[in-house]
Design a protein around this motif. Sequence first.
Motif, PDB file in Angstrom:
ATOM      1  N   SER A  93     -15.984  -7.554  -2.839  1.00  0.00           N
ATOM      2  CA  SER A  93     -15.984  -6.015  -3.117  1.00  0.00           C
ATOM      3  C   SER A  93     -17.065  -5.431  -2.437  1.00  0.00           C
ATOM      4  CB  SER A  93     -16.840  -6.328  -4.500  1.00  0.00           C
ATOM      5  OG  SER A  93     -16.721  -4.975  -5.091  1.00  0.00           O
ATOM      6  N   PRO A  94     -17.101  -4.191  -2.123  1.00  0.00           N
ATOM      7  CA  PRO A  94     -15.992  -3.138  -2.711  1.00  0.00           C
ATOM      8  C   PRO A  94     -14.658  -3.516  -1.935  1.00  0.00           C
ATOM      9  CG  PRO A  94     -17.332  -1.932  -1.019  1.00  0.00           C
ATOM     10  CD  PRO A  94     -18.052  -3.226  -1.261  1.00  0.00           C
ATOM     11  N   THR A  95     -13.349  -3.022  -2.603  1.00  0.00           N
ATOM     12  CA  THR A  95     -12.373  -2.871  -1.920  1.00  0.00           C
ATOM     13  C   THR A  95     -12.383  -2.461  -0.727  1.00  0.00           C
ATOM     14  OG1 THR A  95     -11.009  -2.895  -4.166  1.00  0.00           O
ATOM     15  CG2 THR A  95      -9.658  -2.197  -2.159  1.00  0.00           C
ATOM     16  N   PRO A  96     -11.677  -3.135   0.282  1.00  0.00           N
ATOM     17  CA  PRO A  96     -11.616  -2.493   1.811  1.00  0.00           C
ATOM     18  C   PRO A  96     -10.812  -1.477   1.942  1.00  0.00           C
ATOM     19  CG  PRO A  96     -10.497  -4.616   1.722  1.00  0.00           C
ATOM     20  CD  PRO A  96     -11.041  -4.413   0.378  1.00  0.00           C
ATOM     21  N   SER A  97     -11.004  -0.431   2.854  1.00  0.00           N
ATOM     22  CA  SER A  97     -10.085   0.558   3.204  1.00  0.00           C
ATOM     23  C   SER A  97      -9.324   0.013   4.577  1.00  0.00           C
ATOM     24  CB  SER A  97     -10.707   1.828   3.487  1.00  0.00           C
ATOM     25  OG  SER A  97     -11.716   1.463   4.496  1.00  0.00           O
ATOM     26  N   GLY A 127       5.618 -12.429   7.101  1.00  0.00           N
ATOM     27  CA  GLY A 127       5.826 -11.063   6.382  1.00  0.00           C
ATOM     28  C   GLY A 127       4.482 -10.639   5.847  1.00  0.00           C
ATOM     29  N   HIS A 128       4.756  -9.395   5.695  1.00  0.00           N
ATOM     30  CA  HIS A 128       3.522  -8.447   5.096  1.00  0.00           C
ATOM     31  C   HIS A 128       3.376  -8.388   3.702  1.00  0.00           C
ATOM     32  CE1 HIS A 128       4.790  -7.084   9.273  1.00  0.00           C
ATOM     33  NE2 HIS A 128       3.368  -6.949   9.539  1.00  0.00           N
ATOM     34  N   PRO A 129       1.922  -8.729   3.019  1.00  0.00           N
ATOM     35  CA  PRO A 129       1.915  -8.612   1.666  1.00  0.00           C
ATOM     36  C   PRO A 129       1.892  -7.210   1.192  1.00  0.00           C
ATOM     37  CG  PRO A 129      -0.052  -9.221   2.766  1.00  0.00           C
ATOM     38  CD  PRO A 129       0.920  -9.113   3.753  1.00  0.00           C
ATOM     39  N   ALA A 134      -1.014  -0.535  -0.500  1.00  0.00           N
ATOM     40  CA  ALA A 134      -1.833   0.373  -1.713  1.00  0.00           C
ATOM     41  C   ALA A 134      -3.198   0.470  -1.330  1.00  0.00           C
ATOM     42  CB  ALA A 134      -1.645  -0.664  -2.841  1.00  0.00           C
ATOM     43  N   LEU A 135      -4.034  -0.056  -0.449  1.00  0.00           N
ATOM     44  CA  LEU A 135      -5.107   0.238   0.081  1.00  0.00           C
ATOM     45  C   LEU A 135      -5.670   1.744   0.582  1.00  0.00           C
ATOM     46  CD1 LEU A 135      -6.000  -2.842   2.034  1.00  0.00           C
ATOM     47  CD2 LEU A 135      -6.704  -2.548  -0.134  1.00  0.00           C
ATOM     48  N   PRO A 136      -6.717   2.231   0.117  1.00  0.00           N
ATOM     49  CA  PRO A 136      -6.989   3.297   0.586  1.00  0.00           C
ATOM     50  C   PRO A 136      -7.292   3.428   2.165  1.00  0.00           C
ATOM     51  CG  PRO A 136      -8.972   2.481  -0.487  1.00  0.00           C
ATOM     52  CD  PRO A 136      -7.665   1.260  -0.487  1.00  0.00           C
ATOM     53  N   VAL A 137      -7.043   4.579   2.570  1.00  0.00           N
ATOM     54  CA  VAL A 137      -7.040   4.708   3.985  1.00  0.00           C
ATOM     55  C   VAL A 137      -8.574   5.061   4.576  1.00  0.00           C
ATOM     56  CG1 VAL A 137      -6.449   6.558   5.833  1.00  0.00           C
ATOM     57  CG2 VAL A 137      -4.704   5.765   4.261  1.00  0.00           C
TER      58      VAL A 137
END
Length: 253
Positions: A93-97, A127-129, A134-137
């Motif tokens: 945490s925090p969620t990565p960008s 393969g890509h998850p 959905a991650l922020p840019v």
Amino acid sequence: MSWVIEALAVTLGIVFLWGLFAPRSQWRTLSAWLVSNPGAHEPGGAAYGWRRLLSGVGVIGLLIVAGSAYSADLARQPRPGLPETAVEQMWGSPTPSLVDRAITPLTAVPAEFVEEPLLGFQGFDDGHPEYLRALPVFTVLGDANMPGYVGSPGDRSVSPIGASSLVVNVRGPLLCIPRQVVVIESETAIQIAIYYGLRDPLTGAAPDHVVGCPLEGVVTSSVLVPLELSGPIGERVVQNLAGEAIPEVDIVE
């Protein structure tokens, strides 16, 4: 002192409930001894009605005060932590960008920028998850196209994630940006370095990136950088330029 307040509240509660349900008994017990002829001076029905009304108001007031005190006590109690999301389990945490850019890595080390520590990687040979999309840019103060930002937007109809072979997690100074990426591949290893710096000024002299983006910066942001390799990771070791292994992070769905 709290026990004194609690005892007073209980006593008042008993008195109010007594006056609400048995006002005559309360008068005879508490007040009749003050007059010489209790039978002749006993209050009438209206007086007992007012006593009931006032006692009811007192009961309601005590309940409100007790409820407020209980709510405040609950608010002070430590709350159990919320369960971590899958992204937090992987990257903390925090969620990565996400650096949503098409990056062409260098093979030579840039001298003017600051190499930031790489905390983990995740490979995509299978393969890509979905969580990546959905991650922020990555932005700085809301700007996603800073001057000097590594890579290029590329074809916006195709995400760089789709072409990437892995993502690397880096924590850089909050107001600095990824400027360059170095990738050196061999048959046995993949060496990666990510360099941070200040954004290029629109006018004036170039900034001092080493001073502006210190390694020991306290406030950092977590960033995932997708990279395309010449081939699958396979059995190759993923390292930094010093030859130290970068921890692999398992995918959590």
